[in-house]
Write an enzyme that holds these catalytic residues in place. Structure first.
Site, PDB file in Angstrom:
ATOM      1  CB  SER A 170      -0.880   0.007   1.252  1.00 58.43           C
ATOM      2  OG  SER A 170      -1.438   1.302   1.447  1.00 58.43           O
TER       3      SER A 170
ATOM      4  CE1 TYR B  15      -4.327  -2.591   4.708  1.00 60.95           C
ATOM      5  CE2 TYR B  15      -3.213  -0.490   4.383  1.00 60.95           C
ATOM      6  CZ  TYR B  15      -3.902  -1.579   3.871  1.00 60.95           C
ATOM      7  OH  TYR B  15      -4.150  -1.652   2.520  1.00 60.95           O
TER       8      TYR B  15
END
Ligand code: NAP
Length: 246
Positions: free
Chosen positions: A141, A154
């Site tokens: 990401s 995350y």
């Protein structure tokens, strides 16, 4: 595999969002595609149906990627049905946001289990089984680089995925297998849009010079290139597909 048979791709988390777009794109590119899902059987069946209606070849396969045995069974089933696996797109993931102070154990354990252990489970099977010339695409990401508050757990899983990507590329090169990761910025899927108000979404659009969110197809285009003949010399890289946000 003979030259006339299509390559075989497993796409994890392909019942919706980026994974569904990747499955459709790889099938349109001529790959036989395994549409993996954990719980959304109906949605996965619809993805398979749309691929078949477009003239492609696909099956759905239930497997919670955090379960190593289930992942092993999915690879077994793909090999039994199609003779082998050439491509793994390790897309399945979840995003639960909280500051470090407010991150409870369940948030930590579930995010690690799916995003990190789940990615690892599929990588291990692919590392053992992918045919000569195979391709692996992991999902990181663009929060790696931006490091926004509340993304701690995350982002930690995605940083670990980037490390695995670079190391596995070195381990599999002798078999002609490339290993890369795609690191999207905000993409208009359930994972990003759920629970966000219009003002927050507008701010996310303005984070990149192109002034819009990514679409799942923007990311599928990148995966298609990495999996296809034009991507063969890209290896051990993290491709930040985010419109220029970072
Ligand atoms: P999404 O719309 O929430 O879709 C997630 C997919 O993963 C679903 O098909 C879901 O299927 C599947 N999944 C979840 N847990 C699973 C498990 N344990 N085993 C197997 N499948 C599982 O998410 P997305 O936005 O497409 O995200 C895809 C990937 O891109 C993720 O790795 C995410 O971290 C990454 N990413 C997304 C963005 C973004 O802005 N959207 C940005 C950067 C990176 P079921 O419903 O069947 O569980």
């Amino acid at each position: 595999m003979t030259g006339s048979e299509s390559r075989v791709a497993i796409v994890t988390g392909a019942s919706r969002g980026i994974g569904a777009a990747v499955a459709r794109r790889l099938a349109a590119d001529g790959l036989t595609t395994i549409v993996n899902y954990a719980g959304s059987a109906d949605a996965a069946a619809k993805v398979v149906d749309s691929i078949e209606r477009a003239g492609g070849r696909a099956i759905s396969a239930q497997a919670d990627v955090s379960d190593a045995q289930a992942v092993k069974r999915m690879f077994d089933a793909a090999e039994d049905a199609f003779g082998g696996v050439d491509v793994l797109v390790n897309n399945a993931g979840i995003m639960r946001l909280a500051t470090v102070a407010e991150s409870h154990d369940a948030l930590f354990d579930q995010t690690i289990a799916i995003n990190l252990k789940g990615t690892f489970n599929s990588l291990r099977e692919a590392a053992r089984r992918l045919r000569q010339g195979g391709r692996i695409i992991n999902f990181s990401s663009s929060v790696i680089g931006l490091y926004p508050p509340t993304y701690g757990v995350y982002a930690a899983t995605k940083a670990a995925v980037e490390a695995l990507t670079r190391i596995l590329a070195k381990e599999l090169g002798s078999r002609g297998v490339t290993v890369n990761a795609v690191a999207p910025g905000p993409v208009a899927t359930e994972l990003f849009l759920a629970g966000r108000d219009d003002a927050t979404i507008e701010r996310a659009k303005q984070m990149n010079p192109l002034g819009r969110l990514g679409e799942a197809e923007d990311i599928a285009n990148v995966v298609s290139m990495l999996v296809g003949p034009d991507g063969g010399w890209i290896n051990g890289q993290i491709v930040r597909a985010n419109g220029g946000a970072v």
